[in-house]
Motif scaffolding. Structure first.
Motif, mmCIF file in Angstrom:
data_model
loop_
_atom_site.group_PDB
_atom_site.id
_atom_site.type_symbol
_atom_site.label_atom_id
_atom_site.label_comp_id
_atom_site.label_asym_id
_atom_site.label_seq_id
_atom_site.Cartn_x
_atom_site.Cartn_y
_atom_site.Cartn_z
ATOM 1 N N ALA A 273 4.060 0.879 -1.428
ATOM 2 C CA ALA A 273 3.822 1.611 -0.090
ATOM 3 C C ALA A 273 4.799 1.107 1.231
ATOM 4 C CB ALA A 273 2.410 1.234 0.615
ATOM 5 N N ASP A 274 5.941 1.896 1.239
ATOM 6 C CA ASP A 274 6.884 1.310 2.273
ATOM 7 C C ASP A 274 6.248 1.767 3.778
ATOM 8 O OD1 ASP A 274 8.844 1.136 4.261
ATOM 9 O OD2 ASP A 274 10.273 2.352 3.116
ATOM 10 N N LEU A 275 5.591 0.802 4.470
ATOM 11 C CA LEU A 275 5.327 0.963 5.953
ATOM 12 C C LEU A 275 6.083 1.631 6.773
ATOM 13 C CD1 LEU A 275 2.807 -2.179 6.239
ATOM 14 C CD2 LEU A 275 2.328 0.258 5.277
ATOM 15 N N SER A 276 7.506 1.739 6.686
ATOM 16 C CA SER A 276 8.409 2.468 7.630
ATOM 17 C C SER A 276 8.251 3.898 7.255
ATOM 18 C CB SER A 276 9.771 1.818 7.318
ATOM 19 O OG SER A 276 10.167 2.201 6.320
ATOM 20 N N ALA A 277 7.371 4.278 6.222
ATOM 21 C CA ALA A 277 7.316 5.726 5.940
ATOM 22 C C ALA A 277 5.976 6.144 6.141
ATOM 23 C CB ALA A 277 7.940 5.967 4.314
ATOM 24 N N PRO A 278 5.532 6.375 7.311
ATOM 25 C CA PRO A 278 4.171 6.709 7.443
ATOM 26 C C PRO A 278 3.617 8.066 6.709
ATOM 27 C CG PRO A 278 5.154 6.477 9.554
ATOM 28 C CD PRO A 278 6.439 6.587 8.488
ATOM 29 N N ALA A 279 4.303 8.894 6.417
ATOM 30 C CA ALA A 279 3.848 10.112 5.716
ATOM 31 C C ALA A 279 3.462 9.847 4.088
ATOM 32 C CB ALA A 279 4.769 11.236 5.860
ATOM 33 N N ALA A 280 4.505 9.060 3.753
ATOM 34 C CA ALA A 280 4.432 8.664 2.414
ATOM 35 C C ALA A 280 3.255 7.622 1.974
ATOM 36 C CB ALA A 280 5.727 7.999 1.848
ATOM 37 N N CYS A 281 3.011 6.968 3.284
ATOM 38 C CA CYS A 281 1.735 5.985 2.875
ATOM 39 C C CYS A 281 0.462 6.782 2.910
ATOM 40 C CB CYS A 281 1.821 4.761 3.863
ATOM 41 S SG CYS A 281 3.183 3.745 3.671
ATOM 42 N N ALA A 282 0.438 7.831 3.809
ATOM 43 C CA ALA A 282 -0.664 8.576 4.047
ATOM 44 C C ALA A 282 -0.999 9.357 2.865
ATOM 45 C CB ALA A 282 -0.712 9.514 5.377
ATOM 46 N N ALA A 283 0.209 9.849 2.103
ATOM 47 C CA ALA A 283 -0.075 10.692 0.963
ATOM 48 C C ALA A 283 -0.665 9.980 -0.026
ATOM 49 C CB ALA A 283 1.407 11.176 0.530
ATOM 50 N N LEU A 284 -0.520 8.470 -0.168
ATOM 51 C CA LEU A 284 -1.116 7.676 -1.195
ATOM 52 C C LEU A 284 -2.714 7.846 -1.266
ATOM 53 C CD1 LEU A 284 1.459 4.792 -1.026
ATOM 54 C CD2 LEU A 284 1.090 6.516 -2.853
ATOM 55 N N ILE A 285 -3.212 7.973 0.086
ATOM 56 C CA ILE A 285 -4.665 7.922 0.227
ATOM 57 C C ILE A 285 -5.270 9.122 -0.206
ATOM 58 C CG2 ILE A 285 -6.404 7.993 2.035
ATOM 59 C CD1 ILE A 285 -4.686 6.106 3.731
ATOM 60 N N SER A 286 -4.461 10.347 0.169
ATOM 61 C CA SER A 286 -4.920 11.585 -0.308
ATOM 62 C C SER A 286 -4.833 11.740 -1.911
ATOM 63 C CB SER A 286 -3.882 12.679 0.202
ATOM 64 O OG SER A 286 -3.883 12.736 1.586
ATOM 65 N N GLN A 287 -3.832 11.151 -2.486
ATOM 66 C CA GLN A 287 -3.861 11.188 -4.210
ATOM 67 C C GLN A 287 -4.731 9.966 -4.720
ATOM 68 O OE1 GLN A 287 0.447 9.905 -4.624
ATOM 69 N NE2 GLN A 287 1.259 11.637 -3.440
ATOM 70 N N MET A 288 -4.965 8.961 -3.985
ATOM 71 C CA MET A 288 -5.786 8.073 -4.756
ATOM 72 C C MET A 288 -7.610 8.080 -4.527
ATOM 73 S SD MET A 288 -3.019 4.746 -4.417
ATOM 74 C CE MET A 288 -3.930 3.608 -5.705
ATOM 75 N N ARG A 289 -7.689 8.604 -3.539
ATOM 76 C CA ARG A 289 -9.104 8.909 -3.004
ATOM 77 C C ARG A 289 -9.922 7.798 -3.260
ATOM 78 N NH1 ARG A 289 -10.257 14.388 -1.478
ATOM 79 N NH2 ARG A 289 -8.388 15.543 -1.647
ATOM 80 N N PRO A 290 -9.468 6.690 -2.355
ATOM 81 C CA PRO A 290 -10.251 5.329 -2.663
ATOM 82 C C PRO A 290 -11.753 5.682 -1.783
ATOM 83 C CG PRO A 290 -8.817 5.253 -0.970
ATOM 84 C CD PRO A 290 -8.273 6.674 -1.495
ATOM 85 N N ARG A 291 -12.518 4.537 -2.070
ATOM 86 C CA ARG A 291 -13.813 4.818 -1.076
ATOM 87 C C ARG A 291 -13.439 4.264 0.262
ATOM 88 N NH1 ARG A 291 -15.434 0.410 -4.876
ATOM 89 N NH2 ARG A 291 -16.281 -1.352 -3.391
ATOM 90 N N ALA A 292 -12.639 3.464 0.610
ATOM 91 C CA ALA A 292 -12.473 2.883 1.934
ATOM 92 C C ALA A 292 -10.929 2.623 2.036
ATOM 93 C CB ALA A 292 -13.393 1.838 2.437
ATOM 94 N N VAL A 293 -10.145 2.371 2.893
ATOM 95 C CA VAL A 293 -8.806 1.787 3.078
ATOM 96 C C VAL A 293 -8.981 0.647 4.207
ATOM 97 C CG1 VAL A 293 -6.574 2.335 4.009
ATOM 98 C CG2 VAL A 293 -7.923 3.837 2.502
ATOM 99 N N ILE A 294 -8.192 -0.612 3.699
ATOM 100 C CA ILE A 294 -8.135 -1.607 4.900
ATOM 101 C C ILE A 294 -6.638 -1.763 4.873
ATOM 102 C CG2 ILE A 294 -8.288 -3.978 5.091
ATOM 103 C CD1 ILE A 294 -10.887 -3.968 3.220
ATOM 104 N N ASN A 295 -6.051 -1.752 6.112
ATOM 105 C CA ASN A 295 -4.619 -1.892 6.783
ATOM 106 C C ASN A 295 -4.487 -3.398 6.931
ATOM 107 O OD1 ASN A 295 -2.094 -1.426 6.940
ATOM 108 N ND2 ASN A 295 -2.335 -1.099 9.227
#
Length: 288
Positions: free
Chosen positions: A30-52
């Motif tokens: 997860a490259d934090l300099s790439a916002p859209a790619a990071c957000a896409a990981l959430i959509s793909q992985m479907r976690p029950r929560a996210v902590i930044n």
């Protein structure tokens, strides 16, 4: 799926990983300099929560690299928050006392005006604003003076310098509270759990150790509890003002945080950082 943590090698991410039930993503994933790619990981992985738990934390370097700091600390948290809001899952984002200007002596409340003194603070404020705009089940946790047995931090620096020297000059007019990363990790998980049950608890909160102290006072406590202030290894701490230790990025003098709202809403009290310091020292001793 388990709780998804952005960050893998930082102080907070390492402590979250020790708590179990989390999946930590490093820079290679997860490259934090790439916002859209990071957000896409959430959509793909479907976690029950996210902590930044990841951020651009090089405070002085941010003065000359503000654009990147604003992407990592500003745009990316917003993208993560929007992805979580779309899935209706909790998002916990860690922020900082640096969003305030450090004036006065009264502990800062969540509703107080923000006015960051430096680029790092401005980038973190952008992140807060983006997370709030996304809505959903979010919690912004402002904290201060994070320490642990991992990475580079004030405790480890003092232990190294204290063993090498018999006298150190430490800033005494910056007042705040050390906050053990282990305690932050535990409450991030608890806040995420409660947000899953009650979206009405979404908002901005403060969480910092108690009691307040100065950097010089913190250093003295480190030496006392580690044994460096004993007869065999005596390290004296001399107070100096912030003006005697100039840095590229100005630091707030008042980093006190009023944490009453978090206790009222989530039932989470401030941790005694001295107990946390003892645990850090024990971890460091066990690692040697």
């Amino acid at each position: 799926m388990s709780i998804l943590v952005f960050g893998k090698t930082g102080q907070l991410a390492l402590e979250l990983d020790l708590q179990g039930e989390v999946t930590c993503l490093g820079r290679d994933q997860a490259d934090l300099s790439a916002p859209a790619a990071c957000a896409a990981l959430i959509s793909q992985m479907r976690p029950r929560a996210v902590i930044n738990a990841a951020a651009y934390t090089a405070v002085d370097k941010a003065e000359e690299d503000e654009a990147l700091a604003c992407v990592v600390n500003g745009e990316t948290p917003g993208a993560l928050a929007r992805a979580c809001a779309a899935l209706d899952i909790p998002f916990v984002h860690v922020s900082t006392d640096y969003v305030f200007d450090g004036s006065g002596e009264t502990p800062w409340r969540e509703s107080d005006p923000v006015a960051p003194l430096n680029a790092y603070g401005r980038s973190k404020l952008l992140g807060e604003e983006a997370v709030r705009a996304a809505g959903g089940r979010y919690a912004i946790l402002r904290t201060s003076w994070v320490v642990s047995a991992h990475g580079n931090n004030f405790v480890k620096t003092m232990l190294r310098l204290g063993a090498e020297r018999d006298r150190l000059t430490i800033v005494a007019d910056q007042i705040g509270a050390p906050t053990p990363a282990r305690d932050i990790a535990r409450i991030c998980l608890e806040v995420a759990r409660q947000l899953a049950e009650d979206a009405g608890k979404a908002g901005t909160y403060h969480y910092a150790g108690a009691p307040e102290t100065s950097w010089a006072g913190f250093a003295r406590e480190i030496f006392t509890r580690s044994g460096l202030a004993g007869a065999d290894l005596n390290c004296d701490v001399a107070d100096i003002p912030t003006t005697a230790y100039p840095t590229p990025a100005p630091r707030p003098l008042n980093s006190r945080l009023d944490c009453a709202l978090l206790e009222t809403v989530f039932g989470i009290a401030r941790p005694d950082w001295r107990r946390g310091l003892d645990a850090i020292l024990q971890d460091l001793e066990a690692a040697t």
